[in-house]
Design a protein around this motif. Structure first.
Motif, PDB file in Angstrom:
ATOM      1  N   ALA A 209      -3.449   6.103  14.155  1.00  0.00           N
ATOM      2  CA  ALA A 209      -2.326   6.119  14.132  1.00  0.00           C
ATOM      3  C   ALA A 209      -1.667   7.699  14.112  1.00  0.00           C
ATOM      4  CB  ALA A 209      -1.703   5.513  12.832  1.00  0.00           C
TER       5      ALA A 209
ATOM      6  N   GLU B 176      -4.784  12.987   0.182  1.00  0.00           N
ATOM      7  CA  GLU B 176      -3.373  13.200   0.344  1.00  0.00           C
ATOM      8  C   GLU B 176      -3.383  14.603   1.139  1.00  0.00           C
ATOM      9  OE1 GLU B 176      -0.135  12.581  -2.750  1.00  0.00           O
ATOM     10  OE2 GLU B 176      -1.018  14.175  -3.170  1.00  0.00           O
ATOM     11  N   GLY B 177      -2.663  14.282   2.433  1.00  0.00           N
ATOM     12  CA  GLY B 177      -2.652  15.728   3.115  1.00  0.00           C
ATOM     13  C   GLY B 177      -1.564  15.197   4.189  1.00  0.00           C
TER      14      GLY B 177
ATOM     15  N   GLU C 188      -7.035   8.981   7.198  1.00  0.00           N
ATOM     16  CA  GLU C 188      -7.022   7.763   7.844  1.00  0.00           C
ATOM     17  C   GLU C 188      -8.287   7.070   7.334  1.00  0.00           C
ATOM     18  OE1 GLU C 188      -7.572   4.692  10.915  1.00  0.00           O
ATOM     19  OE2 GLU C 188      -9.024   6.179  10.175  1.00  0.00           O
ATOM     20  N   GLU C 189      -8.111   5.428   7.111  1.00  0.00           N
ATOM     21  CA  GLU C 189      -9.143   5.133   6.426  1.00  0.00           C
ATOM     22  C   GLU C 189     -10.831   4.941   6.943  1.00  0.00           C
ATOM     23  OE1 GLU C 189      -7.356   1.183   5.316  1.00  0.00           O
ATOM     24  OE2 GLU C 189      -7.568   0.588   7.498  1.00  0.00           O
TER      25      GLU C 189
ATOM     26  N   THR D  81      -1.628   3.048  -5.150  1.00  0.00           N
ATOM     27  CA  THR D  81      -1.799   1.683  -5.091  1.00  0.00           C
ATOM     28  C   THR D  81      -2.783   1.141  -6.536  1.00  0.00           C
ATOM     29  OG1 THR D  81      -1.640   2.006  -2.728  1.00  0.00           O
ATOM     30  CG2 THR D  81      -2.363  -0.205  -3.643  1.00  0.00           C
TER      31      THR D  81
ATOM     32  N   ASN E  78      -8.208   6.529  -1.591  1.00  0.00           N
ATOM     33  CA  ASN E  78      -7.853   7.227  -0.887  1.00  0.00           C
ATOM     34  C   ASN E  78      -7.173   8.409  -1.292  1.00  0.00           C
ATOM     35  OD1 ASN E  78      -6.823   8.748   1.485  1.00  0.00           O
ATOM     36  ND2 ASN E  78      -6.543   7.239   2.676  1.00  0.00           N
TER      37      ASN E  78
ATOM     38  N   LYS F  39      -4.720  -7.633   1.568  1.00  0.00           N
ATOM     39  CA  LYS F  39      -5.957  -6.898   1.786  1.00  0.00           C
ATOM     40  C   LYS F  39      -6.999  -7.103   1.074  1.00  0.00           C
ATOM     41  CE  LYS F  39      -5.687  -2.388   2.963  1.00  0.00           C
ATOM     42  NZ  LYS F  39      -5.370  -0.816   2.714  1.00  0.00           N
TER      43      LYS F  39
ATOM     44  N   ILE G 166      -6.887  14.313   8.845  1.00  0.00           N
ATOM     45  CA  ILE G 166      -7.276  13.283   9.537  1.00  0.00           C
ATOM     46  C   ILE G 166      -8.196  12.212   8.798  1.00  0.00           C
ATOM     47  CG2 ILE G 166      -9.563  13.855  10.526  1.00  0.00           C
ATOM     48  CD1 ILE G 166      -7.015  11.230  11.858  1.00  0.00           C
TER      49      ILE G 166
ATOM     50  N   GLY H 119       0.906  -1.240  -0.016  1.00  0.00           N
ATOM     51  CA  GLY H 119       0.178  -0.013   0.066  1.00  0.00           C
ATOM     52  C   GLY H 119       0.811   1.145  -0.173  1.00  0.00           C
ATOM     53  N   ARG H 120       0.531   2.276  -0.970  1.00  0.00           N
ATOM     54  CA  ARG H 120       1.076   3.760  -0.908  1.00  0.00           C
ATOM     55  C   ARG H 120       0.791   4.491  -0.120  1.00  0.00           C
ATOM     56  NH1 ARG H 120       4.698  -0.028  -3.246  1.00  0.00           N
ATOM     57  NH2 ARG H 120       5.084   0.068  -5.461  1.00  0.00           N
ATOM     58  N   GLY H 121      -0.188   4.128   0.679  1.00  0.00           N
ATOM     59  CA  GLY H 121      -0.835   5.244   1.507  1.00  0.00           C
ATOM     60  C   GLY H 121      -0.172   5.544   2.820  1.00  0.00           C
ATOM     61  N   GLY H 122       0.752   4.754   3.078  1.00  0.00           N
ATOM     62  CA  GLY H 122       1.421   5.079   4.371  1.00  0.00           C
ATOM     63  C   GLY H 122       1.881   3.648   5.118  1.00  0.00           C
ATOM     64  N   ALA H 123       1.099   2.835   5.361  1.00  0.00           N
ATOM     65  CA  ALA H 123       1.267   1.577   6.154  1.00  0.00           C
ATOM     66  C   ALA H 123       1.981   0.606   5.199  1.00  0.00           C
ATOM     67  CB  ALA H 123      -0.070   1.296   6.869  1.00  0.00           C
TER      68      ALA H 123
ATOM     69  N   ILE I 174     -10.198  -0.292   1.196  1.00  0.00           N
ATOM     70  CA  ILE I 174      -9.585   1.019   0.836  1.00  0.00           C
ATOM     71  C   ILE I 174      -7.970   1.161   0.444  1.00  0.00           C
ATOM     72  CG2 ILE I 174      -9.234   3.319   1.784  1.00  0.00           C
ATOM     73  CD1 ILE I 174     -11.207   2.351   4.171  1.00  0.00           C
ATOM     74  N   ASN I 175      -7.829   1.618  -0.624  1.00  0.00           N
ATOM     75  CA  ASN I 175      -6.375   1.746  -0.938  1.00  0.00           C
ATOM     76  C   ASN I 175      -6.141   3.156  -1.420  1.00  0.00           C
ATOM     77  OD1 ASN I 175      -6.927  -1.709  -1.996  1.00  0.00           O
ATOM     78  ND2 ASN I 175      -4.855  -0.827  -1.011  1.00  0.00           N
TER      79      ASN I 175
END
Ligand SMILES: Cc1cc2nc3c(=O)[nH]c(=O)nc-3n(C[C@H](O)[C@H](O)[C@H](O)COP(=O)(O)O)c2cc1C
Ligand code: SF4
Ligand code: FES
Lengths: 781, 158, 451
Positions: free
Chosen positions: C402, C97-98, C186-187, C225, C94, C77, C183, C66-70, C220-221
């Motif tokens: 998180a 992007e912030g 966050e998924e 991703t 998602n 998934k 926030i 996943g390229r979102g952070g985790a 959610i990706n």
């Protein structure tokens, strides 16, 4: 089945077996292990936001919140390990950094969860030296004070309470992060009839009781158990007192009745106990002037006058009316006196208008089931009930049941929002109520292939009716509940008989939502006329020479107040046992101050037939005396046999031994014609009894009188009906019923049926009017 | 309180969600209402609540949670500049200072003529273009050197 | 003011670009995408009736994370979505992007939106979801509108809607825009927001795969991703994996920001040395020395220059170096940067963006910010540093989502790597940095109320 499988978990080294789906918090509770928490409340959804309940879980990489963590089989949890304690202490430190350290002046002091837990989990000195947050106070109306919102710990219990229990979201959280605040929509008040519970569930001193604030320190209060004198539920109370004064009322948890909640009426009406209008000395009217007299003077006068009337006009000239909010003992002694004098004219069903059922009843009408059973029904039909306002906590039970899938159907004369997910709702004019119920019965019979009595064979069902019938006939466990309006209705006996038919067709249970604390108890006390006696309606329609009133305010408590007042005015003698002064002074001759429920021992038999005794919480005010004692002395003075009671329990045991109650509850009605009414009047009245005008105590509860629910009544009609009469909302009109009239403001309510004018009863502004569901006329004022 | 153009736009948003999930459209509905009314007054939020069948307080909760809603009146041009670290490393703080000086206002203030409101933003997701300024919530302006800021203010002041 | 962007060279994203290959800034439309081979993967799936499980297997093989952070394995998934669920299932992208330093999703949506649409359709096919939403960051309104345009194109061409390309597979896609709340990236906060609520993260479990949007199974990706998925399906998971390193498949778009000559997005193979990436971005601002790098977005620990220069850009290498790849936002700080001031700004961000529902984050982020602010403004004490670390420890791992960790990690890493600079600040009541012209003095901080 997964669901049947039990899970094993070990908490602090102690094993326990829990059902599938249980959380660690529930498992801990089962073991009696206390896990500190703020946001968790067993009646609310899980938010897991306070983080106070963090515990150590084997193999988990971080501490987990006990409230939200589901148990898995073989799980090992430590709630007091260093690891868990460190997490809990960390959270406590965070909670306290922005919390004012004002415990000594905080209203919650002494009953604050934060204060309690801070002792066990907080550090001694704060490391926080930065600026503290200050949160402005919020105006939420006359009951709930949000004056110190800086104390709020953002657990959102109050928000969830509104959404989930009260069924209406009036509070929310605005802003983000540290700026998040609990608030109502731009200065709006919290109007829910259950709002006071937010005060209880607020774990800190952010939401407090406005009437109680700063009147006492909680640890100085004495606590007494009691029972609510208002609606038929019989909520259990803790009455808190100081210096012989009731300072506050809180719920006493009783899962079978009020759970851990109280309606605002039950909670805040205590202010009426301390009202300026309390009658504190016996009084006699002589030459049109009221004089305070000694008890023996007043009682002897009353006894003498009653005897005089009896000998001059016969015992039948005497009528006795008791309040359904009076105790079982009082109602029993009232009828015993009347009957001892030789009169069978006794009644406590003051707002009933149709007594055709008398003589056909098999026993005392009651709920027909346990209160708790309501939640287990899968289909409900509520007939003629302003449910939310008349029975706030029964409405709550149905609200929760509806969320679990109960299909709720309403048949009523008004379309007030019940805040319950409703399957079907049919609103008809009062005169059409029996026909609609007959139609439902007919349609249900068709669906069930059941027979109906010949009177119903010809009725045709309309679409709204069929939907209700479909819903009901598809149920496994069905209940039909007749509300206050169905009981006040001019064809109440017919509605009763129809409900019985429908229940028969459906194999359903049916019963009555008791209007008052002793709606069942009054029957058990025998406070209803025998074959030769006059009922409440007849006693007022054909005025008596003398009336004996027990806790009654005829101009507000009777079906037809104008008639009631004129009967009082015409009488030669009115002896009033009452806790209050008021309009009674106009027509009474003797005022005997009796004690309200907090100042006497007594018994209420609630709507499910539960006998609940209570003792006085404080001494009677002034020279007021418990009603049963006053009646005992009066009985003695009248020379009636069998008035030798030392304790109220002796009265109760004579009136209604607890063991006999079950056998005396019976909703069956026999031999009442099912012939449906014909023509309806062009304009008919729909009268609710506003929640805070329903009885003498609540009428005098100052803060409740400042709520939206206590605003002066308006006359409502639907738009078409208004237009038809060339009237418009906001206009003042004169409403007439016979010789009675009232001037009120018009408003629009499009949920009303055609030809209906909704205008509340039990309010001074409408007490000049006639019957609650009778014809009326209307013209611009 | 909501014009027919606004309700038309909200209706279009509503087609995106299941019929029993109308409140999913509240974020866009409030943005639409704000665009039309300049800011979200209690009446506007009430109207949105009524239109979507939500409790007013639930709308209020949303309106105060998301940073781009204005619950108080703002100037004709709301300029929001990101000062977060990646932008700050590329001169956005100086750009913000320049804006403040030129407009004579601080963050969260409006010029006396009601033309400009200045806000401080958090990351817009455009850090490579720093300094970045968001104009009236919708137009992202990149590489806002002092010269380009002067040019922007001149254009908007016309 | 002219906000249109000029065309740029087709290898602006780097020679290894795969998602952004051939992108020239103007060729975002459907026909351009098709001419680059777009929608071939979807056509192939539908034409050959490739079973959903086979697609998931292919994605698993690709080691796409996943390229979102985790960095969670995407194939795994997808496999969590209940197969036989009777009701509606959802696929959510998602694009909120912030994360400070991250601006890649904006470029993907702006220059190559159909790669995301195709990726979402394939994801929906693989997981049995027939409705998708793309949640677009509120501040990039033009991108949101453009994406709606791209959806319309895809719908008109039969790639979206009922019976896609004549198959029995249907998929509907909608764009949703946020309105300024970090926030919501966050998924589960994103799901709440999609449901029209405050973006407050949900407690997990249950995870979105069992209880997601409207309580229905949801995947959610991240935008990037999804954008990688068509390539994987078209070229095979094996080839994607080979582009990167074992367990770190494919290329990754890094957003390089801060003190570099050419900030921007660079798509490189995972495992590319940081030094190479820095070079692509034109190196450190002229005349200055590299001081520190946050390699994965502001929520990740900062690393000093020497550590960074030895590190390769992939999930495992960066983790070994003591930070995380996160969203791939590389914030470069040169020797003109005051680390106290930099941390103060980040602490302020988390303080402002905490959703406020859970105690440690709501209270702790404000505490952290105020303390760092106090130090920055010359009112610090030596014991503050240990207090800061301990407060951060009390937040980390104790929150619902998180963001708490994200607020804690920078504090802990800045102090541990640059303790001397903090101590200098405390002792001398001013900044230790002597290089002029950088992020060392922040007049904004004094103007922002010391709330
Ligand atoms: C505070 C916070 C902010 C986040 N912001 C984003 C974001 O802007 N974009 C994103 O794709 N993921 C973000 N995430 C990660 C998401 O929760 C989620 O892991 C991700 O969208 C899953 O997609 P992936 O598996 O494709 O990476 C954020 C997480 C947290 C805790
Ligand atoms: S960690 Fe912060 S952002 Fe996440 S749920 Fe808790 S308060 Fe909200
Ligand atoms: S009680 Fe568990 S987090 Fe509040």
């Amino acid at each position: 089945m997964m669901a049947d499988k039990k899970l094993n978990i070990e908490i602090d080294g102690r094993p326990v077996e829990v059902p599938h789906g249980a959380t660690v918090m529930e498992a801990a509770n089962q073991l009696g292990v206390y896990v500190p928490h703020f946001c968790y409340h067993r009646k609310l959804s899980i938010a897991a936001n306070c983080r106070m309940c963090l515990v150590q879980v084997e193999k988990a990489p971080k501490p987990l919140p006990a409230c939200a963590t589901p148990v898995t089989d073989g799980m090992k949890v430590w709630t007091e390990s260093d690891y868990a304690r460190r997490a809990q202490r960390g959270v406590m430190e965070f909670l306290l950094i922005n919390h004012p350290l004002d415990c000594p002046i905080c209203d919650q002091g002494g009953e604050c969860q934060l204060q309690d837990l801070a002792v066990g989990y907080g550090g001694s000195a704060s490391r926080y030296e930065e600026a503290k947050r200050v949160v402005p106070h919020k105006p939420l109306g006359p009951l709930v004070a949000a004056e110190e919102m800086t104390r709020c710990i953002h657990c959102t219990r109050c928000v969830r309470f509104g959404q989930e229990i009260a069924g209406i979201m009036e509070l929310g959280m605005t802003g983000r992060g540290e700026h998040a605040e609990i608030i109502s929509f731009v200065g709006r008040s919290v109007d829910s009839e259950l709002s006071g519970n937010m005060i209880d569930i607020c774990p800190v001193g952010a939401l407090t009781s406005k009437p109680f604030r700063y009147t006492a320190r909680t640890w100085e209060l004495a606590r007494r158990k009691s029972v609510s004198p208002h609606c038929g539920l019989g909520s259990n109370l803790v009455v808190q007192t100081q210096h012989e004064r009731v300072m506050r009322v809180l719920p006493l948890e009783n899962e079978a009745l009020n759970e851990c909640w109280l309606s605002d009426k039950d909670r805040f009406s205590y202010e009426g106990l301390n009202s300026e209008e309390r009658l504190t000395r016996p009084m006699l009217k002589q030459g049109g002037e009221w004089r305070e007299v000694d008890w023996h003077v007043a009682l002897e006068y009353a006894a003498h006058a009653l005897r005089e009337i009896k000998s001059a006009d016969g015992a039948g000239a005497i009528g006795a009316l008791g309040s359904p909010h009076a105790t079982l003992e009082e109602l029993y002694l009232l009828q015993k006196i009347a009957r001892g004098l030789g009169s069978d004219n006794v009644d406590f069903r003051l707002r009933q208008s149709d007594f055709a059922g008398d003589g056909h009843l098999s026993g005392a009408p009651w709920l027909g089931m346990k209160v708790a059973d309501i939640g287990t029904l899968d289909r409900v039909l509520v007939v003629g009930s302003f449910l939310r306002k008349d029975h706030p906590l029964i409405a709550h039970r149905i609200r929760q049941a509806a969320k679990r899938g109960q299909e709720v159907n309403f048949l009523h004369v008004a379309g007030d929002d019940s805040l319950i997910r409703t399957a079907n709702s049919l609103i008809v004019a009062p005169s059409a109520l029996p026909t609609a119920l007959a139609q439902i019965t007919r349609a249900a019979a068709e669906a069930k292939g059941a027979k109906v009595p010949s009177e119903l064979a010809a009725v045709q069902a309309s679409e709204g009716v069929s939907a209700i019938a479909r819903s009901l006939s598809s149920g496994q466990s069905v209940g039909i509940l007749l509300g206050n309006s169905a009981q006040h209705h001019p064809r109440a006996a017919l509605l009763h008989a129809l409900a019985q038919e429908l229940a028969g067709v459906l194999g359903a249970r049916f019963g009555f939502l008791g209007e008052a604390a002793n709606s069942v108890g009054g029957y058990l006390a025998g406070c209803v006329p025998g074959a030769n006696g006059l009922d409440a309606g007849a006693m007022l329609a054909a005025p008596r020479k003398a009336y004996l009133l027990l806790g009654v305010e005829p101009e507000l408590d009777c079906y037809d107040p104008r008639r009631a007042v004129s009967a009082m005015n015409e009488a030669d003698l009115v002896v009033a046992l009452t806790a209050y002064r008021g309009a009674v002074e106009d027509y009474a001759d003797v005022l005997l101050p009796i004690a309200p429920y907090t100042e006497t021992s007594g018994t209420f038999v609630n709507t499910e037939g539960r006998l609940q005794g209570f003792n006085g919480a404080v001494r009677p005010l002034g020279e007021a005396r418990p009603g049963w004692k006053v009646l005992r002395v009066l009985g003695n003075l009248l020379g009636i046999d069998g008035f030798e009671y030392d304790k109220s329990e002796m009265v109760r045991d004579e009136a209604c031994p607890a063991t006999e109650i079950a056998a005396r509850l019976d909703n069956r009605i026999k031999g009442v014609s099912l012939t449906l009414p014909g023509e309806a009047p062009t304009l008919q009245r729909v009268a609710d009894v506003p929640i805070y005008f329903a009885d003498p105590i609540v009428r005098r509860a100052r803060s409740l009188q400042q709520t939206r629910d206590a605003r002066a009544p308006q006359a409502y009609m639907n738009n078409a009906a208004l237009a038809g009469l060339g009237l418009s909302p906001g206009q003042r009109v004169r409403v007439r019923q016979g010789a009675g009239e009232a001037e009120v403001e018009l408003a629009c309510d499009d949920r009303l049926a055609d030809g209906c004018v909704r205008l509340a009863a039990a309010h001074a502004s409408t007490s000049g009017l006639g019957g609650m569901f009778d014809a009326l006329t209307l013209e611009p004022a | 309180m909501l014009s027919s153009q606004a309700t038309e736009k909200i209706d279009r948003e509503l087609t995106k969600y299941p019929p029993d999930q109308k409140r999913s459209a509240v974020i866009s509905a409030l943005a639409i209402a704000q665009h039309e009314n300049g800011h979200l007054s209690a009446e506007v939020m009430d109207a949105v609540a009524a239109y979507l069948g939500m409790p007013p307080i639930a709308v209020y909760e949303v309106a105060t949670f998301y940073g781009m809603y204005d619950l108080e009146p703002v100037g004709a041009h709301k300029l929001c500049i990101c000062t977060n670290l990646p932008c700050a490393l590329r001169g956005s703080v100086e750009a913000a200072e320049h804006l403040k000086r030129k407009l004579g206002i601080d963050f969260n203030e409006t010029t006396p003529d009601g033309k400009f409101t200045l806000k401080e933003g958090e990351c817009f997701g455009a850090c490579g273009d720093a300094p970045v300024v968001l104009h009236n919530n919708k137009a992202m302006l990149s590489f806002m050197s002092k010269e380009r800021i002067d040019q922007l203010l001149a254009e908007l002041s016309k | 003011m002219n906000t249109a962007h000029p065309p740029f060279s087709p290898d602006a994203f780097g020679p290894d670009a795969m998602i952004m290959k051939g992108i020239d800034g103007m060729n975002w439309r459907l026909k351009d995408y098709e001419s680059r081979g777009g929608y071939a993967a979807l056509r192939k799936i539908l034409a050959e009736r490739i079973p959903p499980d086979a697609i998931i297997a292919e994605v698993k093989k690709s080691a796409l994370r996943g390229r979102g952070g985790a960095g969670f394995p995407t194939g795994l998934k997808w496999s969590f979505m209940p197969r036989s669920f009777p009701g509606q299932k959802y696929m959510v992208c998602n694009s909120d992007e912030g994360e400070p330093g991250t601006f890649k999703d904006r470029d993907i949506l702006r220059y190559n939106p159909h790669s995301v649409i195709e990726g979402m359709i394939i994801g929906g096919y693989a997981t049995g979801a027939s409705v998708g939403y793309n949640y677009v960051h509120g501040e990039i309104w033009d991108i949101y509108e453009q994406f709606e345009g791209a959806i319309a194109e895809a719908r008109a061409a039969g790639y979206l809607g009922p019976s896609i390309l004549g198959s029995d597979f249907s998929f509907e896609l909608h764009a949703f825009h946020g309105w300024g709340a970090y926030i919501c990236g966050e998924e589960t906060a994103l799901l709440e927001s999609l449901e029209g609520k405050r973006g407050q993260p949900r407690f997990k479990p249950p995870f979105p795969a069992s209880y997601g949007l409207y309580g229905k199974p949801t995947t959610i990706n991240n935008t990037e991703t999804f954008a990688a998925v068509p390539w994987i399906v078209a070229h095979g998971g094996e080839r994607f994996l080979e582009l990167g390193r074992p367990n770190n498949g494919g290329t990754k778009i890094f957003s390089v920001s801060g003190n570099v000559e050419r900030p921007g997005n660079y798509e490189v193979r995972l495992g590319t040395p940081f030094a190479t990436l820095l070079e692509m971005a034109g190196g450190v601002t002229k005349g200055r020395r590299l001081k520190a790098v946050i390699p994965g977005g502001s929520s990740m620990p900062v690393l000093p220059a020497d550590v960074m220069m030895k590190t390769d850009m992939d999930y495992d290498s960066i983790a070994k170096a003591g930070s995380m790849l996160g969203s791939g936002a590389v914030i470069v700080m040169d020797d003109s940067t005051c680390m106290v001031k930099a941390l103060e700004r980040l602490a302020y961000f988390y303080y402002e963006e905490s959703c406020g529902q859970c105690t440690p984050c709501r209270e702790g982020t404000g505490w952290l910010y105020r303390m760092v602010h106090r130090i920055e403004t010359g009112r610090g004490r030596p014991e503050d540093l240990d207090a800061l670390t301990s407060i951060a420890d009390n937040i980390q791992g104790h929150t619902i989502c998180a963001l708490g960790d994200a607020a804690a990690l920078p504090v802990k890493s800045f102090i541990s790597h640059f303790r001397d600079e903090f101590l200098h600040h405390i002792e001398h009541k001013r900044c230790a940095v002597s290089v002029a012209g950088g992020y060392a003095t922040n007049p904004g901080a004094t103007l922002r109320a010391a709330a």
